[in-house]
Design a protein around this motif. Structure first.
Motif, PDB file in Angstrom:
ATOM      1  N   GLN A  47       4.212 -15.619 -61.355  1.00 27.58           N
ATOM      2  CA  GLN A  47       3.114 -15.688 -60.399  1.00 27.58           C
ATOM      3  C   GLN A  47       2.180 -16.782 -60.859  1.00 27.58           C
ATOM      4  O   GLN A  47       1.473 -16.600 -61.852  1.00 27.58           O
ATOM      5  N   ALA A  51      -6.225 -19.198 -60.228  1.00 30.54           N
ATOM      6  CA  ALA A  51      -7.477 -19.705 -60.775  1.00 30.54           C
ATOM      7  C   ALA A  51      -7.246 -21.032 -61.483  1.00 30.54           C
ATOM      8  O   ALA A  51      -7.996 -21.994 -61.290  1.00 30.54           O
ATOM      9  N   ASN A  54      -6.425 -23.791 -58.988  1.00 30.69           N
ATOM     10  CA  ASN A  54      -7.678 -24.137 -58.366  1.00 30.69           C
ATOM     11  C   ASN A  54      -8.493 -25.092 -59.203  1.00 30.69           C
ATOM     12  O   ASN A  54      -8.939 -26.138 -58.749  1.00 30.69           O
ATOM     13  N   ARG A  87       0.355 -15.204 -46.725  1.00 22.49           N
ATOM     14  CA  ARG A  87       1.312 -14.725 -47.727  1.00 22.49           C
ATOM     15  C   ARG A  87       2.470 -15.680 -47.847  1.00 22.49           C
ATOM     16  O   ARG A  87       2.929 -15.993 -48.941  1.00 22.49           O
ATOM     17  N   GLU A  92      -4.863 -17.210 -49.743  1.00 21.91           N
ATOM     18  CA  GLU A  92      -5.594 -15.976 -49.583  1.00 21.91           C
ATOM     19  C   GLU A  92      -6.515 -16.100 -48.375  1.00 21.91           C
ATOM     20  O   GLU A  92      -6.934 -17.190 -48.019  1.00 21.91           O
TER      21      GLU A  92
ATOM     22  N   ALA B  51     -13.121 -19.873 -59.825  1.00 29.74           N
ATOM     23  CA  ALA B  51     -11.821 -20.158 -60.430  1.00 29.74           C
ATOM     24  C   ALA B  51     -11.963 -20.372 -61.928  1.00 29.74           C
ATOM     25  O   ALA B  51     -11.196 -19.832 -62.729  1.00 29.74           O
ATOM     26  N   ASN B  54     -12.798 -17.134 -63.724  1.00 29.42           N
ATOM     27  CA  ASN B  54     -11.542 -16.407 -63.762  1.00 29.42           C
ATOM     28  C   ASN B  54     -10.675 -16.820 -64.917  1.00 29.42           C
ATOM     29  O   ASN B  54     -10.226 -16.012 -65.718  1.00 29.42           O
ATOM     30  N   LEU B  55     -10.440 -18.101 -64.932  1.00 34.21           N
ATOM     31  CA  LEU B  55      -9.496 -18.655 -65.893  1.00 34.21           C
ATOM     32  C   LEU B  55      -9.988 -18.425 -67.314  1.00 34.21           C
ATOM     33  O   LEU B  55      -9.248 -17.963 -68.180  1.00 34.21           O
ATOM     34  N   GLU B  92     -15.125 -11.029 -54.326  1.00 34.10           N
ATOM     35  CA  GLU B  92     -14.439 -11.311 -53.084  1.00 34.10           C
ATOM     36  C   GLU B  92     -13.582 -10.116 -52.698  1.00 34.10           C
ATOM     37  O   GLU B  92     -13.143  -9.364 -53.562  1.00 34.10           O
ATOM     38  N   LEU B  93     -13.344 -10.002 -51.401  1.00 36.41           N
ATOM     39  CA  LEU B  93     -12.545  -8.882 -50.929  1.00 36.41           C
ATOM     40  C   LEU B  93     -11.192  -9.392 -50.467  1.00 36.41           C
ATOM     41  O   LEU B  93     -11.105 -10.303 -49.652  1.00 36.41           O
ATOM     42  N   ILE B  94     -10.153  -8.801 -51.015  1.00 36.83           N
ATOM     43  CA  ILE B  94      -8.797  -9.127 -50.571  1.00 36.83           C
ATOM     44  C   ILE B  94      -8.302  -7.969 -49.728  1.00 36.83           C
ATOM     45  O   ILE B  94      -8.199  -6.842 -50.222  1.00 36.83           O
ATOM     46  N   ILE B  95      -8.016  -8.244 -48.471  1.00 34.43           N
ATOM     47  CA  ILE B  95      -7.554  -7.163 -47.610  1.00 34.43           C
ATOM     48  C   ILE B  95      -6.040  -7.200 -47.524  1.00 34.43           C
ATOM     49  O   ILE B  95      -5.421  -8.261 -47.628  1.00 34.43           O
ATOM     50  N   HIS B  96      -5.470  -6.044 -47.351  1.00 29.85           N
ATOM     51  CA  HIS B  96      -4.012  -5.964 -47.367  1.00 29.85           C
ATOM     52  C   HIS B  96      -3.516  -4.867 -46.429  1.00 29.85           C
ATOM     53  O   HIS B  96      -3.397  -3.709 -46.832  1.00 29.85           O
ATOM     54  N   ASP B 111       2.270  -5.015 -57.026  1.00 28.55           N
ATOM     55  CA  ASP B 111       2.456  -6.456 -56.849  1.00 28.55           C
ATOM     56  C   ASP B 111       1.175  -7.110 -56.371  1.00 28.55           C
ATOM     57  O   ASP B 111       0.779  -8.166 -56.861  1.00 28.55           O
ATOM     58  N   GLN B 114      -1.242  -7.458 -59.141  1.00 29.55           N
ATOM     59  CA  GLN B 114      -0.865  -8.524 -60.062  1.00 29.55           C
ATOM     60  C   GLN B 114      -1.069  -9.894 -59.448  1.00 29.55           C
ATOM     61  O   GLN B 114      -1.681 -10.779 -60.032  1.00 29.55           O
ATOM     62  N   GLN B 115      -0.515 -10.041 -58.278  1.00 33.72           N
ATOM     63  CA  GLN B 115      -0.527 -11.344 -57.632  1.00 33.72           C
ATOM     64  C   GLN B 115      -1.943 -11.838 -57.383  1.00 33.72           C
ATOM     65  O   GLN B 115      -2.273 -12.977 -57.690  1.00 33.72           O
ATOM     66  N   SER B 116      -2.761 -10.967 -56.828  1.00 37.02           N
ATOM     67  CA  SER B 116      -4.125 -11.382 -56.526  1.00 37.02           C
ATOM     68  C   SER B 116      -5.052 -11.112 -57.698  1.00 37.02           C
ATOM     69  O   SER B 116      -6.252 -11.310 -57.597  1.00 37.02           O
ATOM     70  N   ARG B 117      -4.480 -10.638 -58.785  1.00 35.43           N
ATOM     71  CA  ARG B 117      -5.262 -10.361 -59.995  1.00 35.43           C
ATOM     72  C   ARG B 117      -6.548  -9.612 -59.649  1.00 35.43           C
ATOM     73  O   ARG B 117      -7.650 -10.095 -59.894  1.00 35.43           O
TER      74      ARG B 117
END
Lengths: 341, 341
Positions: A47, A51, A54, A87, A92, B51, B54-55, B92-96, B111, B114-117
DNA sequence: TAATAAATGACTAGCGCTGTCATCATTATA
DNA sequence: TATAATGATGACAGCGCTAGTCATTTATTA
């Protein structure tokens, strides 16, 4: 646990740089190298760290969707379509509900773009119809795609997905005409939304084609809300010469009209036919269910996102970008316009 | 154009590191230094680069919201509340959207994390009621908050926001009883949703308190859909001894019941009272409008997110974290249960 | 087979921030 | 007043990746 680009490179027996090349689909990587790398990525369930990407590339992998739409089903469908596309392309989606009528909406949008470092933006009505927003985005160089009402592609609308409300409204009106109605009224949506104007035009064109002079009293201004439908229908049904059919600019207005008619003990569809627009879930849940026009919103959103990605991705093939999608909502006939038995 | 932490540091006359400390409200920074830095941030309109944060920190500033709910209004409200809280805390909001019944839903959730950490997750029904999801999340150590049906806080539910469906259902049933009804039927929602069970229990408790024996035929299994309401009401209204009131597990079911009653020429509320639950917008748009119970979903979502942030933020004060919010939906009386005139 | 072009790798320098640890300033303690 | 103990701050490396430069290897063509 944590798989990095290094691991992939080692696994594939290539250099880090080549893996990076594959990830960013740069040209001049041999086909079988690409395969090898992709196999390694799959095998290791790699994956990429968004970050890091970016930060290093100073481009972003998120697009924004701003909404201010009372119709939750529309928003949900849009999200769904946008997310599907996201996706697929590893982006995102940042959603941002807001108030379109806020005086500093332009600044708010710009702030959003900056703060969330958006790669692009998808605009639906009413935002897609606000020229100052488009102008501001163009100025700061952020790509965006608009979903708007319109029937004829043109270069000026190159970054648009068009919904042919005119033709769909024409079809609905025609359906009513074929049922034998000639006194057909129209309940408008918000004037600011061009969809309302387009639908009105389609309605008028259908009447004109039959040589029917439009009765100005039969065209009632309003807004995209249940309440507006209640009021508008009330006005119509209190006329000395009532219409025998009402075409509402969307399902919510139609539901309001239905409500009003019921209050006045007018039987649907025997004494009055009612048609809506949008095919929102509750158009199926009124009594009687509403004739309406169906928009494939999920697909529309997908296409919009795809269009956007062609602008945000540096190495994507842009040659097909002239294709400008046009969607024509389809007529869905239900009991609210059944032939009076 | 682009303001970095460097600029802020220079402007404030401190080191980069100190600015960083202020941003992460680490302890041991003198009050006046904090002020100085914050003033500089404000003056330069500094936007930290998510970013990079994050990193460098390998923590993430996004939380996830998984949904699979046919009720778009509910989802939109949840999003709104979650986003409010996210903005406030810089997340931030990740919707799924997904399918809760998918066989590998657990893997899908993992997943996504993990993917969107993701730093955390907010779960609403049906996900909040799936023990294997909670277990999986606990195992990988991702904080999450569940919004579930329940009335009594307990340590086991420490990361939950409770909706007291029992009490609300009790109140609705009581309202019907006070109107003089004693033959009250109940249209269930999906069995898997505990809200359905809780509401049923509230209904039964209210009847029991009045010493009314529940007629088993008056309790109809079903699901949270319009169609289920149509079928359930049909069954009830074909009984030799019909109920005089129907309490539907949500508004959609109630709308279906309304639809069915209308088909059978049963007048609402004169011959039959109908109550729903949820106060979704279309409960106001049926004819007659539905008596229902109102859930403050936006607020509920905000609280859920706040609760979550207490777990994701390292330096936040966790001392108030024992407070476990419980929301009791409020009775909203409308015409569908008006006293027969 | 040489000449040309296409793939790939080695290496380097960051992107903007955080974590670690060393340093300096302050206060408390004897 | 000296000494330790703490509080406040800074220097520096590095998070995982991209992107640029060249050097090197491999395939293609005349």
């Amino acid at each position: 646990m944590k798989v990095t680009i290094n691991d992939v490179a080692r696994h594939a027996g290539v250099s880090i740089k080549t893996v990076s090349r594959v990830m960013n689909n740069e040209p001049s990587v041999r086909k079988d190298t690409v395969d090898k790398v992709q196999a390694a990525m799959a095998a290791l369930q790699y994956q990429p760290n968004a970050a890091a990407r970016n930060l290093a590339s100073s481009r972003s992998f998120s697009i924004g969707y701003i909404y201010d739409n009372p119709n939750a089903y529309y928003v949900i469908d849009m999200q769904r379509g946008l997310l599907d596309a996201c996706r697929k392309h590893g982006y995102e989606l940042i959603i941002h509900p807001t108030n379109a009528k806020s005086p500093d909406i332009v600044q708010e949008v710009l702030d959003l773009v900056q703060q969330s470092r958006l790669a692009g933006l998808v605009l639906t009505p009413p935002f897609s119809e606000m020229p100052h927003i488009a102008a501001a985005l163009e100025q700061i160089g952020v790509p965006f795609v608009r979903i708007i009402s319109g029937s004829t592609p043109s270069p000026k609308l190159s970054n648009c997905v068009l919904i042919d409300d005119f033709t769909a409204a024409f079809k609905i009106t025609n359906h009513l005409l074929e049922l034998g109605h000639s006194d057909i009224a129209f309940l408008c949506g918000d004037e600011e939304h061009s969809s309302s104007g387009e639908r009105l035009a389609g309605y008028q064109a259908a009447l004109a084609k039959r040589g029917i002079a439009a009765n100005p009293k039969f065209i009632v201004p309003g807004s995209y809300s249940f309440e507006s439908g209640v009021q508008g229908a009330k006005k119509l049904l209190e006329l000395s010469k009532k219409p025998t059919a009402i075409f509402a600019c969307n399902d919510e207005i139609a539901a309001g009209a239905l409500f009003s008619a019921r209050l006045m003990h007018i039987a649907i569809p025997q004494q009055l036919a009612i048609a809506g627009f949008e095919n929102s879930p509750f158009s199926r849940q009124t009594w009687p269910p509403l004739t309406t026009a169906h928009q494939p919103n999920v697909t529309i959103a997908q296409q919009a996102a795809e269009l956007l990605f062609r602008h945000t991705k540096p190495n994507a093939s842009k040659n097909l970008s002239d294709k400008q999608p046009v969607f024509i909502p389809e007529l869905v006939v239900r009991e609210s316009t059944a032939v009076s038995s």
